[in-house]
Structures are given as C-alpha cells and as structure tokens.
Write a protein that holds these residues in place. Structure first.
Motif, PDB file in Angstrom:
ATOM      1  N   UNK A 184       4.614 -43.201  14.051  1.00  0.00           N
ATOM      2  CA  UNK A 184       5.259 -44.460  14.386  1.00  0.00           C
ATOM      3  C   UNK A 184       5.491 -44.550  15.891  1.00  0.00           C
ATOM      4  N   UNK A 185       5.908 -43.423  16.493  1.00  0.00           N
ATOM      5  CA  UNK A 185       6.139 -43.393  17.938  1.00  0.00           C
ATOM      6  C   UNK A 185       4.839 -43.623  18.701  1.00  0.00           C
ATOM      7  N   UNK A 186       3.776 -42.946  18.274  1.00  0.00           N
ATOM      8  CA  UNK A 186       2.479 -43.101  18.934  1.00  0.00           C
ATOM      9  C   UNK A 186       1.995 -44.536  18.809  1.00  0.00           C
TER      10      UNK A 186
ATOM     11  N   UNK B 112       1.259 -46.928  21.859  1.00  0.00           N
ATOM     12  CA  UNK B 112      -0.069 -47.526  21.996  1.00  0.00           C
ATOM     13  C   UNK B 112       0.016 -49.042  22.129  1.00  0.00           C
ATOM     14  N   UNK B 113       0.887 -49.660  21.328  1.00  0.00           N
ATOM     15  CA  UNK B 113       1.014 -51.116  21.384  1.00  0.00           C
ATOM     16  C   UNK B 113       1.455 -51.566  22.768  1.00  0.00           C
TER      17      UNK B 113
ATOM     18  N   UNK C  89     -10.494 -48.369  25.875  1.00  0.00           N
ATOM     19  CA  UNK C  89      -9.222 -48.533  25.159  1.00  0.00           C
ATOM     20  C   UNK C  89      -9.512 -49.055  23.744  1.00  0.00           C
ATOM     21  N   UNK C  90      -9.075 -50.286  23.428  1.00  0.00           N
ATOM     22  CA  UNK C  90      -9.325 -50.829  22.087  1.00  0.00           C
ATOM     23  C   UNK C  90     -10.560 -51.715  22.035  1.00  0.00           C
TER      24      UNK C  90
ATOM     25  N   UNK D 288      -6.589 -45.512  20.091  1.00  0.00           N
ATOM     26  CA  UNK D 288      -6.727 -46.886  20.569  1.00  0.00           C
ATOM     27  C   UNK D 288      -7.797 -47.664  19.803  1.00  0.00           C
ATOM     28  N   UNK D 289      -8.757 -46.966  19.217  1.00  0.00           N
ATOM     29  CA  UNK D 289      -9.928 -47.632  18.643  1.00  0.00           C
ATOM     30  C   UNK D 289      -9.539 -48.498  17.441  1.00  0.00           C
TER      31      UNK D 289
END
Length: 285
Positions: A9-11, A15-16, A56-57, A85-86
């Motif tokens: 959840x933290x990651x 990431x967001x 990144x994404x 990120x993908x």
C-alpha cells in the motif's frame, strides 16, 4: 493488515505521487516543445520499433500510440528500473522491460529500433560515464534510425527570483554530487556525435512554471512538479555524510512555492537527436 500488505500500500501511494509528478512534467514539456517527437522520424511508415528508455508508466508511449493511427501498427517498448510503475495489463502493442541505462541491453535488441527516445534519464547513470550510456543507446538503432535525448540545463545565467536561483544552485550541486556534472545537458550533441551518429541537431526550450506560464492550469502543475522535486532534492542533500542543511535551504519548498505563485520561474531544456549511419558503423564504447 499484514506487513506485506502495508508495504504494498505504501509503495502504491509513493508510486502514485511520483507518477503524478512525472505526468505533470510530461504535459508541460509536451506543450512547450509542441508535441512528442522532435527527431524527423517518419511515423507513417508501418511496423516501426520504438523504444522509450526511462518510461515510468509508459505515458509518452501511450500518447504516441494514440496519435499514430496506421494500418500496420508499430511496436512500442518501454524500459525502466522500477517494474512497479508498469501498467498491467499493458495496452496492445506496448511491452515493458526492466532495464537500467547503466547495464548492457539485450543482445537481440541491437540494431532493431527505428527510434529510441529518452528524456530526463541520464542523471541515473551515476558513476557510469554518460558517454557509455549514450553509445549503448546508439547501438540499439538500425541504420537510418534515430536517437533523441532531452535533459535539463542549469548552466546559463538566470533571471529567476532568489528561491528559484537557489533551486538551480542546489540542482547543480546534486548533479555534481551524483557524478554526472551540472554541465552534462550541454554535451548532448557531442555525445551523440561521439557515438557515431550523423545528422545531429539540437534545440533549447525555455519552460515556464507557475505564474510565468500563461496557462494557469499548466502553471499550477509546474508548481507541483518543482515542489516535489525540491523536497526530494533536500532529502538527498540531508542524507549526505557531514551535510548540515541550513535554514535557508531547509525552507526552500516554502519560499519556492510563494515565489512560483507570485512571479513564476523559467528553466531550460536541451534536446538533441542523431541518426545511425546507413552502414551501421557507429562508434561504441
């Protein structure tokens, strides 16, 4: 909630926030350079292989794919060191691969791409010479293919306010500390030429942030991007052995926020692109 779930959840939250920062800056840069592609790549040709290094994404790839509608679609490949990120599942004809610019690229990728794009990624080279990273990118394009790079330049005289000038000074220190050197963006054309590429061209762009940007919404996104960047930069500087971050520096996010809202700031980006020799005999380290 298990420790694994908490970590995930933290990651995800981290990431967001990072992807939002990157998306804001992508929108700003695309606006000021007038699109997505600067190199004279003929995207109307079918079945091109296009690589976005430091993807990144894959936002740049996804937008390029949406803007290029042809009967025989291209193959789009994005690489990054952060697999989280993908997007999953990836869109059709988009493929993602974990790859650092400091590591050898897959042998079967050499000489297979029509266009290699990389933006604001060379600082990740760290102690690896950036000339090596650029030469490795040049090795990936087929004869006649293009490599395009873009990086931020903090070497010129600045007309910005005191907070933005401090930001520039600290960015230069950051780039020197990680081993890239704050003048690295000015060397992009020579890096491409030394990698054996021909028809090398370059162009500088002045990017306006905050109140300096005529588009209020875009200016606000610029403020968000620079504040996030300043917070990350201060965290890095505070982590240096023996580094005592003084009050003026520690207050940078606050003073920068105020200055960007009142007068804005302008920073320079340098883009350069070059073409692989038709005989494919580039120079590689």
């Amino acid at each position: 909630m298990t420790s694994t779930a908490i970590k995930e959840k933290y990651v995800m939250r981290e990431n967001e926030g990072e992807l939002e920062r990157l998306a804001n800056h992508h929108e700003i840069i695309s606006h000021y350079i007038g699109g997505l592609v600067l190199a004279p790549v003929d995207l109307s040709q079918p079945n091109l292989r296009i690589l976005d290094s430091g993807t990144a994404d894959g936002l740049w790839l996804r937008e390029l794919k949406s803007s290029t509608a042809i009967e025989n679609p291209h193959t789009y490949i994005g690489t990054d060191i952060n697999e989280s990120f993908f997007p999953f599942p990836p869109p059709r004809n988009l493929f993602f691969h974990v790859q650092s610019i400091t590591r050898p690229w897959p042998d079967n990728w050499h000489g297979t791409f029509d266009y290699v794009h990389q933006r604001l990624t060379l600082p990740g080279a760290g102690p690896v010479p950036i000339a090596t990273c650029v030469s490795n990118l040049a090795r990936l394009v087929k004869p006649g293919g293009w490599v395009e790079l873009m990086e931020a330049d903090f070497t010129g005289s600045s007309s910005n306010g005191p907070a933005a000038k401090l930001f520039e000074k600290l960015m230069a220190k950051f780039l020197d500390t990680i081993g890239v050197g704050f003048t690295y963006a000015r060397t992009l054309p020579s890096l491409l030429e030394n990698a054996g590429l021909e028809n090398v061209q370059h162009k500088s762009f002045v990017i306006e942030y905050g109140a300096a940007c005529p588009d209020e919404a875009l200016g606000a996104k610029g403020i968000s991007h620079l504040l996030s960047t300043s917070v990350g930069m201060l965290a890095f500087l505070k982590g240096l052995p023996g580094k005592d971050v003084d009050g003026e520096i520690s207050r940078l996010p606050e003073t920068l926020d105020e200055e960007l809202k009142s007068r804005g700031a302008c920073f320079t980006m340098i883009a350069a692109w070059g073409q692989q020799r038709e005989d494919g005999n580039g120079k590689y380290s």
